[in-house]
Structure formats: structure tokens, C-alpha cells
Design an enzyme around this catalytic site. Structure first.
Site, PDB file in Angstrom:
ATOM      1  CD1 TRP A 104      40.688  32.968  51.035  1.00  0.00           C
ATOM      2  CD2 TRP A 104      40.812  30.752  52.769  1.00  0.00           C
ATOM      3  NE1 TRP A 104      39.657  32.619  51.020  1.00  0.00           N
ATOM      4  CE2 TRP A 104      39.553  31.343  51.606  1.00  0.00           C
ATOM      5  CE3 TRP A 104      40.826  29.617  52.855  1.00  0.00           C
ATOM      6  CZ2 TRP A 104      38.601  30.553  51.210  1.00  0.00           C
ATOM      7  CZ3 TRP A 104      39.678  28.185  52.447  1.00  0.00           C
ATOM      8  CH2 TRP A 104      38.341  28.669  52.130  1.00  0.00           C
TER       9      TRP A 104
ATOM     10  CG  ASP B 135      30.470  35.315  42.469  1.00  0.00           C
ATOM     11  OD1 ASP B 135      31.659  34.342  42.533  1.00  0.00           O
ATOM     12  OD2 ASP B 135      30.364  36.130  44.273  1.00  0.00           O
ATOM     13  CG  ASP B 136      35.043  32.788  39.010  1.00  0.00           C
ATOM     14  OD1 ASP B 136      34.760  33.113  37.623  1.00  0.00           O
ATOM     15  OD2 ASP B 136      36.258  32.714  39.888  1.00  0.00           O
TER      16      ASP B 136
ATOM     17  NE  ARG C 252      40.247  30.821  43.090  1.00  0.00           N
ATOM     18  CZ  ARG C 252      39.135  31.449  42.245  1.00  0.00           C
ATOM     19  NH1 ARG C 252      38.938  32.304  42.095  1.00  0.00           N
ATOM     20  NH2 ARG C 252      38.354  31.271  42.335  1.00  0.00           N
TER      21      ARG C 252
ATOM     22  CD1 TRP D  48      38.430  45.063  42.189  1.00  0.00           C
ATOM     23  CD2 TRP D  48      37.409  45.705  40.287  1.00  0.00           C
ATOM     24  NE1 TRP D  48      39.360  45.317  41.241  1.00  0.00           N
ATOM     25  CE2 TRP D  48      38.735  46.076  40.324  1.00  0.00           C
ATOM     26  CE3 TRP D  48      36.803  46.845  39.750  1.00  0.00           C
ATOM     27  CZ2 TRP D  48      39.288  47.066  39.025  1.00  0.00           C
ATOM     28  CZ3 TRP D  48      37.541  46.998  38.326  1.00  0.00           C
ATOM     29  CH2 TRP D  48      38.414  47.286  37.897  1.00  0.00           C
ATOM     30  CG  ASP D  49      37.042  37.878  43.674  1.00  0.00           C
ATOM     31  OD1 ASP D  49      38.350  38.035  44.691  1.00  0.00           O
ATOM     32  OD2 ASP D  49      36.729  37.240  43.709  1.00  0.00           O
TER      33      ASP D  49
ATOM     34  CG  ASN E 228      40.978  35.266  43.979  1.00  0.00           C
ATOM     35  OD1 ASN E 228      39.875  35.109  44.920  1.00  0.00           O
ATOM     36  ND2 ASN E 228      39.317  35.446  42.875  1.00  0.00           N
TER      37      ASN E 228
ATOM     38  CG  ASP F  27      36.777  34.074  50.289  1.00  0.00           C
ATOM     39  OD1 ASP F  27      35.814  34.536  49.616  1.00  0.00           O
ATOM     40  OD2 ASP F  27      37.437  33.303  49.254  1.00  0.00           O
TER      41      ASP F  27
HETATM   42  C1  DGJ Z   1      36.781  34.540  46.423  1.00  0.00           C
HETATM   43  C2  DGJ Z   1      35.809  35.304  46.763  1.00  0.00           C
HETATM   44  O1  DGJ Z   1      36.177  35.597  48.255  1.00  0.00           O
HETATM   45  C3  DGJ Z   1      34.408  34.670  46.396  1.00  0.00           C
HETATM   46  O2  DGJ Z   1      33.494  34.529  46.644  1.00  0.00           O
HETATM   47  C4  DGJ Z   1      33.889  33.873  44.845  1.00  0.00           C
HETATM   48  O3  DGJ Z   1      33.603  35.387  44.651  1.00  0.00           O
HETATM   49  C5  DGJ Z   1      35.018  33.674  44.231  1.00  0.00           C
HETATM   50  N1  DGJ Z   1      37.141  34.691  44.402  1.00  0.00           N
HETATM   51  C6  DGJ Z   1      35.131  33.139  42.483  1.00  0.00           C
HETATM   52  O4  DGJ Z   1      35.796  33.159  41.773  1.00  0.00           O
END
Ligand code: DGJ
Length: 722
Positions: A196, A363-364, A440, A474-475, A477, A545
């Protein structure tokens, strides 16, 4: 035309590349040549004599040892004892196979791969597909091998289709997309490991006896290893060496392997990782492997990259934005994180409009009760209290400022604290009777279930239709631990990881085709799923990121080996940088971020007047030049791994314009001036660089002198042909 069958040989070629497959004396398919264009009728396979430990067959014409021949699609203990591309279990327990040549077909164009992303052809393309049918009648299995060749790309697109032609069910255990046997030689391979926030770093090693390679087991292409390998002559560099690029169009678990037994030919394979994989095929059913794209360059790694860039940009990416320069955006994530209201967002939008930015991305944190990362994934309903009104009215206000409006989603995930989870706990991936692992604070939605996919398509589509949303991020995580679905019987649990990715592709196909005017950008905690499979649906990727300009030099350098820079999302963020604490100049951050789909990610309302002036100049420079960033030919000039300096350039297709980028990752005191030799220009043409005029020849052989110092540690030069 690119495919010819003559004297038991298939010759796939264009003017500069040949791929030759031979039908052997015993009807096996031999992988006899891949490289610079040759006359295939002059290529004759030499059948080796008897070697003690290998099993051989005595037959007319002498002894026949498959284990010493280059095999096109090798199978377990066949008797080739090297790594198999195909393994299966059949009810008789006779799990050794011998697939013999049966027939072939030359298809004009390129058939689609059902349910899977793949390179496509357009009308007017000079392109053919060879289908070779092989079968093991005893086992009741047919394997069809597909090869597509375009006349204008030095690439072969390969995949296999496995058919159960018997009376009983079979279980596939391994089905690689590509297998290549190289002749004796000294080779090296390069791959792109990471983590990451430091994706796609570079690892390079000599190919030695034994097994080497890399794989992923987390349900995604991953931050840890990109589904891409470079294999080539030892000593290959940007402009020298026979270089093969192997890229898998797949977003799930992948495996890349090189095997050398004793001094025998290196075998290179890529495909779905056999780890925890199996797939049941009932009589009459077919399994389709993902597509692998293999490219050949006689002139080093740079040419290989340019082949991938052109092919993926024009024949893998799709949709309205495929050929369009990308809008300059501002994303509020690093500016506000979850802590925003309508005023704070509009303050950023006001400043963005003044700077010339074209797209505002929220964003989020805009939905459910999401004010941190512990809740609401799955509840795709705007938090109107936080937003100070509906999403539609916010989009209108942003639009009124002359900006497009874009929105973040994480549609493959579900929070334990969400209305969706309370209503459908069984929709989360989990093992019955065990508490699922919350990473998370979230779980993965079980995309193997049609009802889950239908729900997501509907809710995301409702949001997209309910407001003027012109961009989607479109994320995703978290990775998939505890792979299990209660929708699959025990004998099919080995299908979970693959079916999950097929489910993602299904949802993406439905949503992206329903909203053809929306620009989609994929993301997975940055570059956790930056792969060609995702590019098929979303022509842009948030590749990391890490927004630190120095770190980005390495990450973007790694990306440039296979992915077109038009697909690389790159943002200017605040300093000290949130990932590294490093302070770099705004100029340096701009130079690095203008190498891709450019944007800002900081609270513009907190930026000083001088900084806004610089940003305004950056945006206007980028707008003037983004056409060439989008579709120019890319040349790596100085590697950040070899010096403190990075340099690269873009050249327009007609060689009339170019951009030269330079950035120093570090400065030693009292640095000496350096020369950067340009590439890709027309040697006879005159060009202006920094108000001076030179021939392309001089710029490419002598180069451009750069006096590097702390005040000149980055720049972009426009190079204009006269
Ligand atoms: C991970 C993404 O890579 C970030 O740019 C951001 O959108 C966060 N998630 C939001 O939770």
C-alpha cells in the site's frame, strides 16, 4: 493476413513479429518460435535424441520425447515433466492427459470472451484470430487455444477454452492463460512488487535453474504484485534486447511462473493462480481462461511499453473517454477526509473554478451515517443533513460554478454497522458459524450471488440517475480473507475467488454501459487492483494513495512499463505530505502530477494567493498539452532507480511536438550539469526547446544540457517542431 497455415505450421505474424506453432510428428502442438519476423517454412524443429531420465516414445522417425520439446499448452505428466498449463480431476482418477491436435479455424476479427474483459477489434482493423482445437478423447476434454494478431501491434492475445465433451463431470485444477517455452539463452525477468502507498516498485533478477515467479492469494491483482512480467535477454534495457511483455487481463488471484529444469528451456506461464482454485465442469460446459497479452520487442523495453500503451489505450479501454483528454479534477479526500459540510465543499469548488479546474469529486463520507470508516458501506443514500440538501442540489451548485460533479463509491463492500448488513447479514462473505474478520471495519459483499449484484446495480444506478454525476471513483478497501460462499456447494468452493471477480465484471459491465457518459476511475486503496481487467471497464485508475511527489516518481515509473499514462490518476496534494511528511515545492508536485490524468487533492480554500497563481498556470499548461499526455508516445529517459534524477518524454504521433519532463528525487550539494538525450524525434527536423533551435538528431544524440540546482530541480519543456 496475419495468420497462415502451411506444412503443419501456423504462422502468426505482422511485418516485424512472428509466432510459430508446429504440429509435431505425434500431433502435439509445439511452441517453436516467438520473436522477430522469420520465414516460418525455414524453421524446422530438431527432435532431440534419447536422454536417460526422460520418458520417450519409439516411433517412426526416431525417438520422441515431449519433455524436451517446446510445448504450446503442456499438461500434467503427459509425459512432459515440466510445469503443466492444465490440470484436472476426472471421475476415473486418470488425471494425466495428452491433448492432440484435432482441427483449426481462422476467424476474421476477434471474438469476445464471455464474461471476461479482453482486447477487442474495431471494424477496419486488420486482425485475425486462430483457434486450434485439441482433445484428449480418453478423458473427454477438448481444449481450444485462441490467438489474435493485429497487423499494427507486436502482440499476441491468448486464451484457452476448456470443454467437457465427455459424459461425466470434471474438475479443473489449473488452467493457465499462456505458456511459452524459450530456447536456451541467458535471460532476466522484471516484475513490479509493492505494498500500500508504494505500488509497482521494480524487481529484476537473472533467470536461473529452478522455479521463480510471483503470485497473489488475496482475491485481487493486489498492491503486492502487478499481473505483469517482462522477460528478455540478460542486459536488456530501454533500447536494447529481445523483450517479451506478459500481461494478464484479470483482476483476481494471478500466478506468473518461470521454470527451468536442469539446462532445459525456460518455461514461462501466466494465468489464474491455482492456489485454492478449482472449477467443476458438467458435460457440455466450457471454462474460459482470462486473456493474456504477450508482446515482443526487438529493441528493448521502451518499445514494449509503447506497444502496450497503444494497444491498451485504443483496444482495451472503452467508452466516450477512451480517446478524450481527461478533465482536470479536484478531489476533497486529503483536503477534508470525512470532515465536511456543504459550505466546505463549495468553498473548495469556488477556488477550483477560479483556477480552471473542470471536475469536483466528492470522496468518501457523503452517504448513510458515514463520518469515519466504521459504518454505512452498502447504504448508498445521501446524508442530506451533512450535505445540506440532496445530492442533486449539490451537483447543481457545483455545476453552476462551471464544474462537473463526481462521486466516490465502494460498491463491493458492506459495513457491519449498516442498514444493508442488518437486513442481509448473509450477503457478506463469511464462513458459516465463524465471526468474520472486520478489516477497516468492513466486510466484502458476496458478488457470487446474483441478488447481491442486482441490488448494487440498482442502488448505484439510482444514485447516478438521481443527480448530474459525470464521474465515479470506484474504490475497494479490503482484500478477501475467508473465501467462502453459502451459495456454492462444497465441491464448488474452489470457484469462489474466480466467481467473485466474474461478479465484479458483471456489475461493472451493467453499470458502465448504462451510464456511457460517465468517466469511471478505479481504485483499491490506491493501486490494489490496478490491472488491465479494470481498465476494460474504467479507463482511469487511482494508482496509489501516496501523493508525495518523490514517491510518485517511482510509482509512476513502474506503472509506465505497461499502463498508458492516460490511465494514471495523479494529484497535487498539500505539504507536508500526508503519507511521508516530506515537503516538496508546488512546482515539483505539479511536474510529477501532470504526467497522467491530472488533478488536485487538498483544501483549495486554505491555499495562498501565490500558490493559486501557480496552480492556475499549471492547469492552463496541462490543458494546452494534455492531448499529447493522453495519446503521445512515451519514452523513459532517466530512471529514478539508477540516478537521483527522473526524466521522461511524450512525442506526438506525427513527431511535430514533444514534452520533456525532469524531476530530481534528491539533490547532492554542488551537482554537475547533466545531459539528457531525447528520443522519438524526427532526426532531420528542427525543433525549438527553451527558445533555442536544434535538429532532432542533436537533441537525441547530444541531448539537452540541464544545470540542476535546488531552484531548478524540476521542469517540463515544450518541444515544438518547425
Ligand atoms: C482509499 C482511496 O485510495 C482514497 O483515495 C480514498 O478514496 C479513501 N479510500 C476513502 O475511504
Amino acid at each position: 493476413m496475419p495468420v497462415v497455415f502451411q506444412n503443419r505450421k501456423f504462422h502468426l505474424y505482422n511485418g516485424s513479429m512472428s509466432y510459430v506453432i508446429e504440429i509435431s510428428r505425434d500431433n502435439d502442438l509445439l511452441n517453436v518460435y516467438f520473436g522477430k519476423y522469420v520465414d516460418s517454412d525455414e524453421i524446422n524443429t530438431v527432435y532431440p535424441g534419447n536422454r536417460s531420465w526422460q520418458c520417450y516414445k519409439s516411433m517412426e522417425g526416431g525417438c520422441y520425447q515431449l519433455g524436451l520439446l517446446p510445448c504450446e499448452y503442456p499438461t500434467a505428466a503427459s509425459p512432459d515433466f515440466r510445469a503443466p498449463a492444465f490440470e484436472a480431476e476426472v471421475p476415473s482418477g486418470v488425471n494425466t492427459f495428452q491433448f492432440k491436435y484435432k482441427d483449426y479455424e481462422i476467424i476474421s476479427g476477434k471474438p469476445a470472451l464471455e464474461g471476461l474483459p479482453a482486447v477487442y477489434a474495431e471494424s477496419g482493423d486488420s486482425v485475425q484470430t486462430l483457434k486450434i482445437i485439441t482433445a484428449d478423447e480418453y478423458a473427454g476434454i477438448e481444449i481450444d487455444l485462441f490467438y489474435t494478431v493485429f497487423d499494427r501491434f507486436n502482440a499476441v492475445c491468448r486464451h484457452s477454452e476448456i470443454k467437457n465433451i465427455g459424459k461425466d463431470g470434471i474438475k479443473i485444477k489449473n488452467a493457465q492463460s499462456v505458456s511459452l517455452d524459450f530456447p536456451n539463452g541467458a535471460y532476466e525477468y522484471i516484475h513490479f512488487p509493492g505494498d500500500w502507498a508504494r505500488e509497482k516498485h521494480i524487481s529484476r533478477a537473472a533467470v536461473t535453474v529452478g522455479t521463480q515467479g510471483f503470485e497473489t492469494r488475496c482475491g485481487a491483482s493486489s498492491h503486492a504484485e502487478n499481473p505483469f512480467m517482462i522477460f528478455g535477454d540478460r542486459g536488456m534495457n530501454e533500447n536494447y534486447g529481445n523483450v517479451y511483455g506478459i500481461s494478464l487481463i484479470y483482476s483476481g488471484n494471478h500466478s506468473f511462473k518461470i521454470e527451468c529444469i536442469s539446462d532445459i528451456l525456460p518455461r514461462v506461464q501466466a494465468g489464474i493462480n491455482p492456489f485454492m482454485f478449482s472449477y467443476c465442469l458438467a458435460p457440455g460446459e466450457t471454462f474460459v481462461t482470462p486473456e493474456a497479452v504477450i508482446t515482443y520487442s526487438a529493441n528493448g523495453i521502451g518499445e514494449m511499453s509503447r506497444t502496450f500503451h497503444r494497444l491498451y489505450r485504443t483496444r482495451l479501454c472503452r467508452g466516450k473517454y477512451r480517446d478524450l483528454p481527461r478533465p482536470v479534477l479536484v478531489n476533497n479526500w486529503e483536503g477534508t477526509y470525512f470532515n465536511f459540510d456543504r459550505k466546505r465543499l463549495l468553498d473548495i469548488a469556488d477556488e477550483a473554478a477560479k483556477i480552471g479546474i473542470e471536475l469536483f469529486v466528492l470522496d468518501d463520507g457523503w452517504f448513510g451515517r458515514r463520518n469515519d470508516d466504521r459504518s454505512s458501506l452498502g447504504d448508498w443514500f445521501a446524508n442530506e443533513e451533512k450535505l445540506g440538501g440532496s445530492l442533486g442540489s449539490l451537483a447543481e451548485e457545483i455545476n453552476r460554478r462551471g464544474l462537473k460533479f463526481g462521486l466516490w463509491f465502494e460498491p463491493e463492500m458492506i459495513s457491519e454497522d449498516s442498514a444493508l448488513y442488518r437486513a442481509h447479514p448473509d450477503w457478506a462473505v463469511s464462513v458459516p458459524g465463524k465471526k468474520p474478520l472486520l478489516s477497516r471495519s468492513q466486510l466484502v459483499l458476496d458478488y457470487t450471488k446474483p441478488q447481491v449484484r442486482d441490488y448494487i446495480v440498482k442502488t448505484v444506478s439510482d444514485v447516478l440517475s438521481g443527480a448530474n454525476i459525470e464521474y465515479v471513483k470506484w474504490d475497494k478497501n479490503r482484500m478477501i480473507s475467508e473465501p467462502y460462499s453459502d451459495s456454492l456447494p462444497p465441491e464448488r468452493q474452489g470457484e469462489f475467488y474466480h466467481r467473485y471477480i466474474l461478479g465484479v465484471y458483471d456489475v461493472l459491465e451493467r453499470i458502465t454501459s448504462a451510464f456511457p457518459d460517465v468517466l469511471f476511475e478505479s481504485c483499491s486503496g490506491g493501486g490494489g487492483r490496478n490491472d488491465p481487467g479494470m481498465l476494460y471497464y474504467m479507463p482511469q485508475t487511482w494508482i496509489s494513495d501516496d501523493t508525495d511527489a518523490v514517491e510518485r516518481l517511482y510509482i509512476q515509473y513502474g506503472s509506465s512499463f505497461v499502463y498508458p499514462m492516460s490511465s494514471v490518476g495523479a494529484h497535487v496534494s498539500a505539504v507536508p505530505n500526508h503519507q511521508t511528511g516530506r515537503i516538496t515545492s508546488l512546482s515539483m508536485r505539479g511536474t510529477v502530477a501532470m504526467n497522467g490524468a491530472f488533478g488536485y487533492e487538498l483544501d483549495l480554500a486554505k491555499v495562498s494567493g501565490d500558490e493559486k497563481e501557480t496552480m492556475r498556470a499549471q492547469v492552463s499548461f496541462y490543458k494546452k498539452n494534455r492531448g499529447i499526455v493522453n495519446d503521445g508516445d512515451y519514452y523513459r529517459l532517466l530512471s529514478p532507480y539508477e540516478t537521483d534524477y527522473s526524466a521522461w518524454m511524450y512525442v506526438s504521433g506525427d513527431q511535430s511536438r514533444a514534452l520533456l519532463y525532469f524531476a530530481a528525487a534528491a539533490l547532492t550539494p554542488n551537482p554537475i550539469p547533466i545531459r539528457i538525450k531525447l528520443q522519438g524525434l524526427d532526426g532531420d527536423r528542427l525543433y525549438t526547446v527553451n527558445h533555442e533551435t536544434y535538429t532532432g538528431r542533436t537533441l537525441m544524440n547530444y541531448g539537452v544540457y540541464v544545470a540542476v540546482n535546488p531552484w531548478n530541480n524540476n521542469f517540463i519543456y515544450e518541444i515544438e517542431g518547425l
